[in-house]
Design a protein around this motif. Structure first.
Motif, PDB file in Angstrom:
ATOM      1  N   ALA A   1      25.543  74.345  22.918  1.00 37.91           N
ATOM      2  CA  ALA A   1      24.915  73.422  21.969  1.00 37.91           C
ATOM      3  C   ALA A   1      24.442  72.133  22.632  1.00 37.91           C
ATOM      4  CB  ALA A   1      25.887  73.107  20.830  1.00 37.91           C
ATOM      5  N   GLY A   2      25.283  71.551  23.490  1.00 43.17           N
ATOM      6  CA  GLY A   2      24.918  70.300  24.141  1.00 43.17           C
ATOM      7  C   GLY A   2      23.677  70.430  24.998  1.00 43.17           C
ATOM      8  N   ASN A   3      23.563  71.543  25.744  1.00 45.02           N
ATOM      9  CA  ASN A   3      22.389  71.747  26.591  1.00 45.02           C
ATOM     10  C   ASN A   3      21.124  71.890  25.756  1.00 45.02           C
ATOM     11  OD1 ASN A   3      23.887  71.669  28.954  1.00 45.02           O
ATOM     12  ND2 ASN A   3      24.223  73.888  28.983  1.00 45.02           N
ATOM     13  N   LYS A   4      21.216  72.606  24.629  1.00 48.64           N
ATOM     14  CA  LYS A   4      20.038  72.804  23.791  1.00 48.64           C
ATOM     15  C   LYS A   4      19.549  71.501  23.161  1.00 48.64           C
ATOM     16  CE  LYS A   4      20.866  77.634  22.525  1.00 48.64           C
ATOM     17  NZ  LYS A   4      21.063  78.594  21.402  1.00 48.64           N
ATOM     18  N   ALA A   5      20.483  70.623  22.829  1.00 45.14           N
ATOM     19  CA  ALA A   5      20.117  69.375  22.154  1.00 45.14           C
ATOM     20  C   ALA A   5      19.713  68.272  23.119  1.00 45.14           C
ATOM     21  CB  ALA A   5      21.289  68.888  21.305  1.00 45.14           C
ATOM     22  N   PHE A   6      20.056  68.424  24.389  1.00 44.75           N
ATOM     23  CA  PHE A   6      19.907  67.319  25.329  1.00 44.75           C
ATOM     24  C   PHE A   6      18.446  66.902  25.523  1.00 44.75           C
ATOM     25  CE2 PHE A   6      19.902  65.327  29.564  1.00 44.75           C
ATOM     26  CZ  PHE A   6      20.909  64.395  29.372  1.00 44.75           C
ATOM     27  N   ARG A   7      17.547  67.857  25.698  1.00 41.28           N
ATOM     28  CA  ARG A   7      16.149  67.510  25.994  1.00 41.28           C
ATOM     29  C   ARG A   7      15.488  66.693  24.884  1.00 41.28           C
ATOM     30  NH1 ARG A   7      12.476  69.253  29.682  1.00 41.28           N
ATOM     31  NH2 ARG A   7      13.912  70.863  30.399  1.00 41.28           N
ATOM     32  N   PRO A   8      15.533  67.127  23.616  1.00 40.66           N
ATOM     33  CA  PRO A   8      14.895  66.294  22.568  1.00 40.66           C
ATOM     34  C   PRO A   8      15.559  64.928  22.411  1.00 40.66           C
ATOM     35  CG  PRO A   8      16.090  68.135  21.594  1.00 40.66           C
ATOM     36  CD  PRO A   8      16.019  68.401  23.050  1.00 40.66           C
ATOM     37  N   LEU A   9      16.871  64.847  22.597  1.00 39.43           N
ATOM     38  CA  LEU A   9      17.538  63.549  22.467  1.00 39.43           C
ATOM     39  C   LEU A   9      17.155  62.617  23.606  1.00 39.43           C
ATOM     40  CD1 LEU A   9      21.089  64.680  21.286  1.00 39.43           C
ATOM     41  CD2 LEU A   9      19.358  63.476  19.941  1.00 39.43           C
ATOM     42  N   VAL A  10      17.114  63.137  24.829  1.00 37.42           N
ATOM     43  CA  VAL A  10      16.716  62.311  25.970  1.00 37.42           C
ATOM     44  C   VAL A  10      15.263  61.872  25.823  1.00 37.42           C
ATOM     45  CG1 VAL A  10      16.226  62.384  28.446  1.00 37.42           C
ATOM     46  CG2 VAL A  10      18.426  63.171  27.598  1.00 37.42           C
ATOM     47  N   SER A  11      14.407  62.762  25.330  1.00 38.57           N
ATOM     48  CA  SER A  11      12.999  62.388  25.121  1.00 38.57           C
ATOM     49  C   SER A  11      12.893  61.249  24.114  1.00 38.57           C
ATOM     50  CB  SER A  11      12.202  63.598  24.633  1.00 38.57           C
ATOM     51  OG  SER A  11      12.148  64.609  25.619  1.00 38.57           O
ATOM     52  N   TYR A  12      13.718  61.295  23.070  1.00 43.21           N
ATOM     53  CA  TYR A  12      13.689  60.240  22.066  1.00 43.21           C
ATOM     54  C   TYR A  12      14.070  58.894  22.654  1.00 43.21           C
ATOM     55  CZ  TYR A  12      15.237  57.232  18.279  1.00 43.21           C
ATOM     56  OH  TYR A  12      15.420  56.144  17.453  1.00 43.21           O
ATOM     57  N   ILE A  13      15.183  58.813  23.370  1.00 46.28           N
ATOM     58  CA  ILE A  13      15.585  57.524  23.921  1.00 46.28           C
ATOM     59  C   ILE A  13      14.705  57.130  25.100  1.00 46.28           C
ATOM     60  CG2 ILE A  13      17.973  57.834  23.173  1.00 46.28           C
ATOM     61  CD1 ILE A  13      18.725  58.337  26.112  1.00 46.28           C
ATOM     62  N   GLY A  14      13.957  58.098  25.649  1.00 49.43           N
ATOM     63  CA  GLY A  14      13.025  57.789  26.725  1.00 49.43           C
ATOM     64  C   GLY A  14      11.710  57.212  26.253  1.00 49.43           C
ATOM     65  N   GLY A  15      11.494  57.152  24.920  1.00 48.45           N
ATOM     66  CA  GLY A  15      10.280  56.538  24.389  1.00 48.45           C
ATOM     67  C   GLY A  15       9.458  57.417  23.488  1.00 48.45           C
ATOM     68  N   ARG A  16       9.919  58.644  23.221  1.00 47.97           N
ATOM     69  CA  ARG A  16       9.163  59.508  22.314  1.00 47.97           C
ATOM     70  C   ARG A  16       9.533  59.156  20.880  1.00 47.97           C
ATOM     71  NH1 ARG A  16       8.822  66.167  21.959  1.00 47.97           N
ATOM     72  NH2 ARG A  16       6.875  66.200  20.758  1.00 47.97           N
ATOM     73  N   ASN A  17       9.002  58.019  20.437  1.00 48.25           N
ATOM     74  CA  ASN A  17       9.258  57.527  19.086  1.00 48.25           C
ATOM     75  C   ASN A  17       8.068  56.687  18.649  1.00 48.25           C
ATOM     76  OD1 ASN A  17       9.838  54.718  20.122  1.00 48.25           O
ATOM     77  ND2 ASN A  17      11.601  55.791  21.042  1.00 48.25           N
ATOM     78  N   ASP A  18       8.099  56.204  17.441  1.00 49.69           N
ATOM     79  CA  ASP A  18       6.909  55.545  16.879  1.00 49.69           C
ATOM     80  C   ASP A  18       6.538  54.249  17.573  1.00 49.69           C
ATOM     81  OD1 ASP A  18       9.132  54.195  15.902  1.00 49.69           O
ATOM     82  OD2 ASP A  18       8.229  53.766  13.952  1.00 49.69           O
ATOM     83  N   THR A  19       7.473  53.610  18.233  1.00 46.05           N
ATOM     84  CA  THR A  19       7.177  52.348  18.917  1.00 46.05           C
ATOM     85  C   THR A  19       7.092  52.504  20.435  1.00 46.05           C
ATOM     86  OG1 THR A  19       9.524  51.757  19.067  1.00 46.05           O
ATOM     87  CG2 THR A  19       8.325  51.045  17.091  1.00 46.05           C
ATOM     88  N   GLY A  20       7.377  53.710  20.931  1.00 45.04           N
ATOM     89  CA  GLY A  20       7.374  53.929  22.371  1.00 45.04           C
ATOM     90  C   GLY A  20       8.493  53.186  23.086  1.00 45.04           C
ATOM     91  N   THR A  21       9.532  52.845  22.349  1.00 45.33           N
ATOM     92  CA  THR A  21      10.626  52.051  22.900  1.00 45.33           C
ATOM     93  C   THR A  21      11.627  52.927  23.627  1.00 45.33           C
ATOM     94  OG1 THR A  21      10.409  50.484  21.074  1.00 45.33           O
ATOM     95  CG2 THR A  21      12.474  50.429  22.335  1.00 45.33           C
ATOM     96  N   GLY A  22      12.000  52.526  24.844  1.00 44.73           N
ATOM     97  CA  GLY A  22      13.059  53.198  25.568  1.00 44.73           C
ATOM     98  C   GLY A  22      14.408  52.598  25.207  1.00 44.73           C
TER      99      GLY A  22
END
Length: 264
Positions: free
Chosen positions: A117-138
């Protein structure tokens, strides 16, 4: 004490390779040891040693002790990653009662085994905190990564051998403490959801070792029994928290099992 082959306790909390960047201290390429930069050390922690060579860690500072409870002997260690805040309300021989203040998490639901489970969830979560969000905020990576069972998949059966069968899991990153429900960026990926978690109390047991369903299940069963004997009433499902990257040796990992309970 630790087995002789392990030598003395390490000077840092986990054997992570670090490099400096504009984002601060981040994992570096695996190679020779690089000590964490002194400016990056945010919080001092202390090491404990328990029978069976189970390494656990306790935030430095005063602890309120419940009547009849004992506080274990302490050694030393350091951490370089921001950790989720909590107050130790009560210290028991094998677990703590903690109060977690309101905080924000980013989470993903995945289907699979406890270990996958952790491996499957890791990529989208890391992308989110890396800036894949509405403000592009890391956003900074924090500890721990939290995982809990949502529901079993149809026709899957839990067994004593596996401890936990296949199912749906919710894996969450705890966001930095300065992120609130008003300031948290909206994920661009529909898999990722952000949520404000209200203040809660939980009983928590710490342990080292590999991230397996069988060891997690044993810890949950023990914590359920010990906390019930102490008079605590469960108020939610158990969750698993991992504090270290996967390349950390099993005997140096900080793992926790937490069960929400009714406020004392």
């Amino acid at each position: 004490m630790l087995p002789a082959r392990f030598g003395s306790p390490p000077r840092v909390a986990s054997p992570t390779y670090f490099r400096m960047s504009r984002r601060g201290v981040v994992p570096g390429r695996v190679g020779k040891w690089q000590a964490p930069h002194p400016a990056a050390v945010q919080e001092t922690t202390q090491w404990e040693e328990f029978p069976g060579h189970d390494l656990t860690m306790t935030p430095a500072g005063a602890i309120d002790t419940c009547p009849g409870a004992t506080v274990s002997g302490l050694a030393y260690g350091r951490e370089v990653t921001e950790q989720q805040r909590y107050d130790v309300v009560c210290e028991h021989p094998s677990f703590e009662l903690r109060r977690y203040p309101e905080h924000v998490v980013a989470e993903v639901e995945v289907d699979g085994t406890f270990e996958s489970a952790g491996n499957k969830a890791f990529r989208p979560l890391v992308s989110y905190i890396g800036g894949r969000n509405d403000t592009g905020t890391g956003l900074a990576m924090t500890a721990p990564v939290v995982q809990r069972r949502d529901e079993p998949l149809p026709h899957d059966v839990e067994t004593e051998t596996t401890g936990i069968g296949k199912g749906r899991y919710i894996v969450a990153f705890v966001l930095p403490r300065d992120v609130t429900g008003h300031t948290v960026p909206t994920p661009s990926d529909e898999q990722v959801h952000v949520r404000v978690v209200p203040e809660e109390y939980a009983v928590v047991s710490r342990f080292s070792g590999r991230w397996t369903a069988s060891s997690y299940r044993r810890k949950v069963v023990a914590l359920e029994a010990e906390s019930a004997d102490a008079g605590y009433v469960a108020a939610g499902p158990a969750r698993f928290a991992r504090f270290d990257p996967p390349w950390t040796p099993w005997f140096m990992r900080r793992n926790e099992v937490a069960i929400p309970v009714e406020a004392p």
